[in-house]
Write a protein that holds these residues in place. Structure first.
Motif, short mmCIF file in Angstrom:
data_model
loop_
_atom_site.label_atom_id
_atom_site.label_comp_id
_atom_site.label_asym_id
_atom_site.label_seq_id
_atom_site.Cartn_x
_atom_site.Cartn_y
_atom_site.Cartn_z
N GLU A 238 -7.94 5.01 -3.93
CA GLU A 238 -6.90 6.77 -3.43
C GLU A 238 -5.94 6.77 -3.61
O GLU A 238 -5.55 7.77 -4.89
N ALA A 239 -5.14 5.94 -4.29
CA ALA A 239 -3.74 6.01 -4.68
C ALA A 239 -4.42 6.18 -6.84
O ALA A 239 -3.05 6.78 -6.76
N LEU B 283 2.08 2.65 -2.86
CA LEU B 283 1.35 2.54 -4.32
C LEU B 283 0.91 4.53 -4.16
O LEU B 283 0.65 5.00 -5.16
N TYR B 284 1.60 5.33 -3.09
CA TYR B 284 2.26 6.33 -3.06
C TYR B 284 3.23 6.98 -3.05
O TYR B 284 3.41 8.10 -3.24
N PRO C 71 -16.75 6.87 -1.80
CA PRO C 71 -17.76 8.54 -2.76
C PRO C 71 -16.87 8.60 -4.03
O PRO C 71 -15.67 8.38 -4.59
N THR D 292 2.55 4.03 -8.15
CA THR D 292 1.27 5.03 -8.33
C THR D 292 0.69 3.99 -9.98
O THR D 292 1.32 3.95 -11.03
N TRP E 141 -14.20 9.98 -6.06
CA TRP E 141 -13.21 9.11 -6.36
C TRP E 141 -12.92 7.69 -7.08
O TRP E 141 -11.82 7.55 -7.61
N ILE E 142 -14.38 7.76 -8.10
CA ILE E 142 -14.54 6.08 -8.70
C ILE E 142 -14.84 6.83 -10.51
O ILE E 142 -15.73 7.73 -10.34
N ALA F 58 -7.13 8.03 -7.34
CA ALA F 58 -8.21 8.47 -7.75
C ALA F 58 -7.61 10.35 -8.04
O ALA F 58 -7.61 10.73 -7.94
N PHE F 59 -6.32 9.79 -7.08
CA PHE F 59 -5.62 11.56 -6.29
C PHE F 59 -4.57 11.94 -7.09
O PHE F 59 -3.25 12.34 -6.42
N ARG F 60 -4.13 10.58 -8.18
CA ARG F 60 -2.94 11.25 -8.93
C ARG F 60 -3.63 11.08 -10.63
O ARG F 60 -2.39 10.19 -11.33
N ASP F 61 -4.76 11.25 -11.00
CA ASP F 61 -5.15 11.01 -12.35
C ASP F 61 -4.86 9.98 -12.82
O ASP F 61 -4.96 9.24 -14.08
N TYR G 122 0.80 -1.26 0.17
CA TYR G 122 0.16 0.17 0.28
C TYR G 122 0.32 1.54 0.27
O TYR G 122 0.35 2.36 -1.09
N ALA H 116 -7.12 1.91 0.42
CA ALA H 116 -6.02 2.19 0.03
C ALA H 116 -5.88 2.26 -1.56
O ALA H 116 -5.00 2.79 -2.25
#
Lengths: 553, 553
Positions: A177-178, A141-142, A206, A146, A209-210, A180-183, A138, A174
């Motif tokens: 999020e990796a 992934l950040y 939410p 990514t 994010w999808i 959804a928030f990095r395109d 996990y 987890a």
């Protein structure tokens, strides 16, 4: 806020690429909803060669419609993928390599597929990035892994992509999020899409994010991995469980813990309400748990041994029982369980007194692995929880009990217990000269051997012979002597002697059942609070609904 | 699903208690929306004596309206609370103890309030549970510190409680989840409540996790904690930065890392585009970062040194810049940053090659602490990232480079670097015989001394004198000799000698600048890619908006 402005194109290449791909399926999608019967085509448009793709393979939730669809894409169009799969559990996960669609694999655990991974690696069809623990996978992934695309599974979604994962939330948040928030692009398969958002029991992730949801052709696959039938618990398991309770849990006042899925720890769970009660330990040990909802924990819960259980994921058949015990389990407003593998691993690493697990092989220094010849199993969360986190700064009685000196600069220690019978069922010794992992590592060109838990991280070894209190060892030599003294008639065990054992007992470095007040004659199945799956159903007031294969009564 | 049924009351005491409390404010609340001017009354109804209450105190987001309101409740009604505050940063956090509303404190970091914590502890007004790292504090929320009430902050919410945290998501999701899924009560203060859910930029936390939202009387407090003015960087910082790059980053091929907030590491960030470039290291080191968006990282980002940055939280003034660099930073669909302290700590612990930090005091064995007499500062995330996680199983070049033998059973190691000048600004030695933490621990009755980073976890000590490669030490004695050899004219340093230093250099155990090809004469401010805050604004294309106190040009 200037953030509303369009970023300069040279700094938004990932975003532009995402938009380009999404535009290619605009005519196919109905808003965020994709058509079930065109997923292969959709994936060919949304995934590019060489992409890093996360496929949700979990213990209790599989994005299997998506992985089956991915396995059907044209390898001329999509190939050379770098797959990241926490738990490689589906046949099609490996088919992807066979067809050339995927090339590289990063993972944490492989159950049934471990033989095939090993074979493909040998055949040069598959390249392994690394075998991780869940927590470090996990984390990556950040950082440097990514993902471009993430494929996950849930129970229900609305048409805006709001996702109800069901009780097995596991690591879906987890993973999502990796991306959804990095395109990256996030696609969720669900068993059902509801038109009215109010028909979602709750929102676990939410909709913003999808990117896409799709109704799967059939409900996602789920298997009862954490169910142990009490019928298979032997007197030896019970003897070891009694030693664990007296020589470890009681001695060190273990309040918070993780249990693995073996019959040994199932035996402990099942004798808490009998043997543990007789010892007057209720409320003094085993109050807080991080583990999947093991059916064998039901009698301990019903007799008020358990204050709380936080779960990595779910267990088939335990849904209704968990929902009816909200004081104990983490549940949502809708009443169903919320699990979370990332947070439970964090808790299992940092916030509990003890990890107790088992292994297939252990060497004389205490190094162990489930990787054996021809089986690249991976380690899941075991190494993450099965070590002493040096970043821990809070003290508990158990942690402090392992202090060896009065120095204010010495720290306490997490209990890491290996509980193994000296021989496996097939007559193979568990305690061996050299674990297979050393040779497997060399043969497959790994930079270091795939060790699950290192000997210097183990504080206790418990066998049917006795307990070795390894945390007291002053040298590697002494640690080896202590392990040999409880290794029975394995070759390692035969290197010990009656004199050495006597000296180690005298010094409190090992303990035999009689040293712990454990009577071998008591170690029989009458101590089990439940002797069968049917007994567990009874204990649960009929709430536990065992899967068909366990309904043998 | 049977989970729809009401659970038996003896197993749902938490849920019943929550419903009972919520009913008490039903006439005050408008659905999920609470009136700003009645918060004291509301808190008196929702919080009971002895409750475990999480108050979001973070680096960049403070639930300060809620904490100020809590400090005004009647101590006759609400008292003896057990507060859990990740970062104790507001005066009212301590007022709560002074007024008897709170009694016990669990925390991870205390900045400005560290003196008062120390004082209150001495006065018996406050009792400390434990000083944690962030990661273990979050873990305990799911084990033995599950909260009854959680008070958090965000930018915006809709009337259903859907929450947009803003760029500083920080640990809000980790705090909220622990209560939302165990029948705790969650209240979020926001700067603005929007009527139309579509007016939320994005949803960071779903409304079904939040019980109440309230518009705060003024926007939550935020302070620029991670801004270092390049004007204050000295030639000594630059010399040390050059040594770090040559003797650590380049030598071990450090790809992924965390930087602390000191001037030392700011100097490294600012000479990457100059000194680092000249050495041809771009693309070879420092590609992936876990850290808050430091303004001093801007020149390195603009010159394409940086592939990715995942942030614990935000930094005041960096919002627009971050939003315009989505290839580098994690941002949402709305364009603004998404940070996540729990995931970034997980990444910072498990997924990076190196942690580099600083300290106020270090002893001759390398044990360090920021706890000094009269200051109970806590450690934040430093110990979590500043140790070698024994649960790590994936290899990177840097991690493998610290291997000391050919044994397949040896593992690599994370780099943990302490970068300290031998003397503090006031002329106090940094490297001392005994760190104050030992005495503080004894005086305050802590079970062990409040050590920030233990010597055996440190792999490198870097001072203005040179680098000690502690991971090569074969004994505690040798480790001490190596530290003394770079400890300058501190008492510890004076215990070394020219002969010892020469021998250690010869064996490669320490390195002086000349051993690393670092020329002291080059160590001047001309190497800084930005020499002032104004330069940073220029580098950012005017996107970085420094807070008033830094606008000195």
């Amino acid at each position: 806020m200037s953030s509303q402005n369009q970023p300069p194109s040279r700094w938004a290449t990932r975003r532009a690429e995402k938009q380009r791909r999404i535009a290619r399926v605009a005519s196919i999608a109905d808003g965020a909803v994709l058509p079930t019967d065109r997923m292969v085509e959709v994936l060919q448009n949304l995934i590019a060669p060489g992409d890093r793709v996360v496929v949700e393979g979990n213990n209790q939730k599989q994005a299997d419609f998506l992985s089956r669809s991915l396995a059907k894409v044209d390898p001329e169009i999509v190939h050379g993928l770098h797959l990241i799969i926490p738990s490689v559990s589906r046949a099609e996960h490996l088919d992807l390599f066979e067809r050339g669609i995927a090339r590289k694999l990063d993972f944490a655990f492989a159950g049934a597929q471990s033989l095939r991974i090993s074979q493909f690696l040998q055949d040069g069809i598959l390249e392994i990035g690394s075998i991780h623990t869940y927590a470090e996978l996990y984390g990556r992934l950040y950082v440097d892994l990514t993902p471009n695309v993430v494929l996950v599974a849930g129970y229900k979604a609305d048409r805006d992509g709001n996702l109800y994962t069901g009780a097995s939330t596991e690591d879906t948040p987890a993973l999502v999020e990796a991306a959804a928030f990095r395109d990256g692009i996030v696609i969720a398969q669900v068993n059902e899409i509801v038109d009215d958002p109010k028909d979602l029991p709750r929102v676990d992730i939410p909709g913003s994010w999808i990117d896409f949801v799709v109704q799967s052709d059939k409900p996602f696959f789920i298997e009862p991995l954490f169910t142990r039938d009490p019928r298979l618990i032997t007197p030896v398991h019970i003897l070891m469980a009694m030693m664990a309770i007296r020589g470890i849990y009681e001695r060190h006042q273990v309040q918070s813990l993780n249990h693995g899925i073996g019959f040994n720890t199932a035996a402990i769970e099942l004798i808490l309400p009998t043997y543990g009660d007789k010892l007057g330990l209720k409320g003094k040990i085993c109050r807080h748990w991080t583990l999947n909802p093991h059916p064998t924990l039901i009698p301990a819960i019903e007799t008020s041994w358990v204050d709380s259980v936080h779960c990595f994921g779910g267990e088939l058949g335990m849904e209704a029982y968990v929902a009816q015990r909200p004081d104990v389990f983490f549940t949502g407003r809708d009443g169903s369980m919320r699990s979370n593998r990332a947070m439970s691993q964090l808790a299992g690493q940092y916030a509990i007194d003890m990890f107790i697990g088992s292994t297939l092989q252990m060497d004389g220094a205490g190094n162990s692995s489930t990787v054996t010849h021809g089986r690249l199993a991976g380690f899941g969360g075991a190494p993450n929880m099965g070590h002493d986190p040096h970043g821990r700064r809070h003290a508990t009685p158990a942690w402090l009990d392992l202090l060896q000196t009065d120095s204010p600069l010495e720290r306490g220690r997490k209990l890491v217990v290996q509980m193994v019978e000296t021989f496996q069922a097939g007559g193979q010794p568990t305690i061996v000269e050299t674990i297979d992992a050393v040779e497997v590592g060399r043969e497959t060109g790994m930079p270091i051997a795939p060790v699950m838990i290192y000997g210097d991280d183990v504080t206790h070894v418990l066998t049917e012979e006795g307990i070795a209190y390894l945390y007291k060892a002053r040298s590697l030599e002494q640690r080896k002597e202590m392990i040999a003294a409880v290794a029975g008639v394995t070759p390692i065990g035969l290197s010990s002697s009656a004199e050495k054992r006597a000296a180690l007992r005298r010094d409190g470095l090992i303990a035999l059942p009689e040293d712990l007040g454990v009577h071998r004659s008591e170690a029989n199945r009458s101590l089990l609070a439940a002797k069968s799956i049917a007994d567990l159903v009874d204990w649960s007031d009929g709430l536990y609904e065992p899967p068909a294969r366990y309904r043998s009564w």
